[in-house]
Enzyme design. Structure first.
Site, PDB file in Angstrom:
ATOM      1  N   LYS A  55       0.849  -1.201   0.000  1.00 57.49           N
ATOM      2  CA  LYS A  55       0.000   0.000   0.000  1.00 57.49           C
ATOM      3  C   LYS A  55       0.877   1.240   0.000  1.00 57.49           C
ATOM      4  O   LYS A  55       0.633   2.201  -0.735  1.00 57.49           O
ATOM      5  CB  LYS A  55      -0.935  -0.010   1.222  1.00 57.49           C
ATOM      6  CG  LYS A  55      -2.066  -1.011   1.063  1.00 57.49           C
ATOM      7  CD  LYS A  55      -2.807  -1.299   2.359  1.00 57.49           C
ATOM      8  CE  LYS A  55      -3.788  -2.449   2.155  1.00 57.49           C
ATOM      9  NZ  LYS A  55      -4.407  -2.931   3.380  1.00 57.49           N
ATOM     10  N   GLN A  99      -4.598  -1.501   9.443  1.00 54.64           N
ATOM     11  CA  GLN A  99      -4.445  -2.847   8.883  1.00 54.64           C
ATOM     12  C   GLN A  99      -5.050  -3.888   9.824  1.00 54.64           C
ATOM     13  O   GLN A  99      -4.703  -3.936  10.999  1.00 54.64           O
ATOM     14  CB  GLN A  99      -2.955  -3.132   8.639  1.00 54.64           C
ATOM     15  CG  GLN A  99      -2.695  -4.440   7.921  1.00 54.64           C
ATOM     16  CD  GLN A  99      -3.261  -4.473   6.503  1.00 54.64           C
ATOM     17  OE1 GLN A  99      -3.154  -3.506   5.749  1.00 54.64           O
ATOM     18  NE2 GLN A  99      -3.893  -5.572   6.130  1.00 54.64           N
ATOM     19  N   ASP A 122     -11.200   3.085   3.833  1.00 53.96           N
ATOM     20  CA  ASP A 122     -11.540   1.662   3.770  1.00 53.96           C
ATOM     21  C   ASP A 122     -13.057   1.461   3.725  1.00 53.96           C
ATOM     22  O   ASP A 122     -13.535   0.367   3.444  1.00 53.96           O
ATOM     23  CB  ASP A 122     -10.995   0.943   5.031  1.00 53.96           C
ATOM     24  CG  ASP A 122      -9.839   0.010   4.709  1.00 53.96           C
ATOM     25  OD1 ASP A 122      -9.666  -0.331   3.523  1.00 53.96           O
ATOM     26  OD2 ASP A 122      -9.127  -0.380   5.654  1.00 53.96           O
TER      27      ASP A 122
END
Ligand code: NAD
Length: 298
Positions: A55, A99, A122
């Site tokens: 990422k 994460q 997200d």
């Protein structure tokens, strides 16, 4: 016998990266804003570290401001929440991602819900979930994996799925449920299936679009699939693979790829399908957040 078109997620992601990089550069030149993405990782889980590195690398290659905040395995809930609060208040950061999975002693839901919805790239905050479920995506962040799947489906058959039957296998909050919301918004007739579904093969057999998000290697068989269906394989399963007589660990999806290729109209491979597209959708969401902050969207 049909031979399915291979939907090349890697190539499509590379194309999108070019336009995201160009749009990010324009935003910087014209408005002095560089999209900023912060990735928070707690602990040393090797798979998470690989995801986070990817990422960060992708964000940097798109010209973004990219920061990684690593906390020790034993970081407290207060430590993590304090970090999120700092990032919420940091004007250089437009997207915050924690994460997952987090170490067990942490309250994952409290942490994801602490992210400011306008920085929740997200799409896991209840505000963004609610907007998506209500069909209002104009100012919502859609979770990256279903957004990626949707783009690939649209590329194949367009954005109006009226009259199409879609079956989503898996009901998770990060893939299955938001996927179903996107398909409904696109006018598909949607069935969500899961581990308690009866006669799954029979349900899947009626689908023009199948999205498999289970986490069971090669579960979806060729005789489940309607001739010409579009098959999107979200699953990432680590399995032993024998290549040239040598056995190695490799990745495979939830779909029995080779056999299903003989029946489906189009199919995503694993690796090289949904995975690379998911990372690029994270960049698209971060760019969008930066554009929102400049009053350019919404
Ligand atoms: P999850 O474990 O949260 O959910 C799995 C779902 O599958 C559940 O709803 C469960 O009911 C269903 N299921 C389990 N066994 C089943 C069965 N026999 N028949 C029908 N349904 C069954 O998983 P998730 O987070 O949604 O991820 C699913 C898969 O997708 C995993 O392999 C994960 O690694 C992968 N994934 C890939 C990406 C990507 O970027 N490509 C992103 C997220 C998840």
């Amino acid at each position: 016998m049909t031979v399915a078109r291979r939907i090349d997620g890697k190539a499509k992601a590379a194309e999108l990266a070019v336009s995201i990089t160009s749009d990010a550069s324009t935003l910087l030149v014209e408005h002095g804003i560089r999209p900023g993405l912060a990735v928070v990782i707690v602990g040393e889980d090797p798979a998470s570290q690989v995801y986070v590195r990817n990422k960060k690398r992708t964000a940097e290659s798109c010209g973004f401001h990219s920061v990684q905040r690593t906390l020790a395995d034993d970081a407290s809930q207060t430590d993590v929440l304090q970090l999120i609060e700092d990032l919420n208040g940091d004007a250089a950061i437009h997207g915050i991602l924690v994460q997952l999975p987090l170490p067990e002693h942490l309250d994952e839901q409290a942490i994801t819900q602490a992210i400011e919805p306008s920085k929740d790239v997200d799409g896991f905050h209840f505000v963004n979930i609610g907007k998506l479920t209500a069909g209002r995506t104009s100012d919502a962040f859609v979770p990256c994996t279903p957004a990626a799947c949707m783009l690939m489906i649209e590329d194949e058959i367009g954005s109006d799925l009226s009259g199409k039957n879609a079956v989503v296998i898996g009901r998770s909050n990060i893939v299955g449920k938001p996927m179903a919301s996107l398909l409904i918004k696109a006018n598909a007739t949607v069935t969500i299936t899961h581990s308690r579904t009866k006669d799954l093969p029979q349900v899947v057999a009626g689908a023009d679009i199948v999205v498999a998000a289970v986490g069971r290697p090669n579960m979806v068989k060729a005789d489940w699939i309607k001739e010409g269906a579009i098959v999107i394989d979200v699953g990432i399963n680590r399995v032993e693979k024998t290549v040239d007589g040598e056995t190695k660990m490799g990745l495979t999806g939830d779909v029995d790829y080779d056999a299903v290729c003989a029946v489906a109209g189009a199919i995503t491979p694993v690796p090289g399908g949904v995975g690379p597209m998911t990372i690029i959708m994270l960049m698209a969401n971060t760019l969008r957040s930066a554009r929102f902050s400049a009053g350019l969207e919404g």
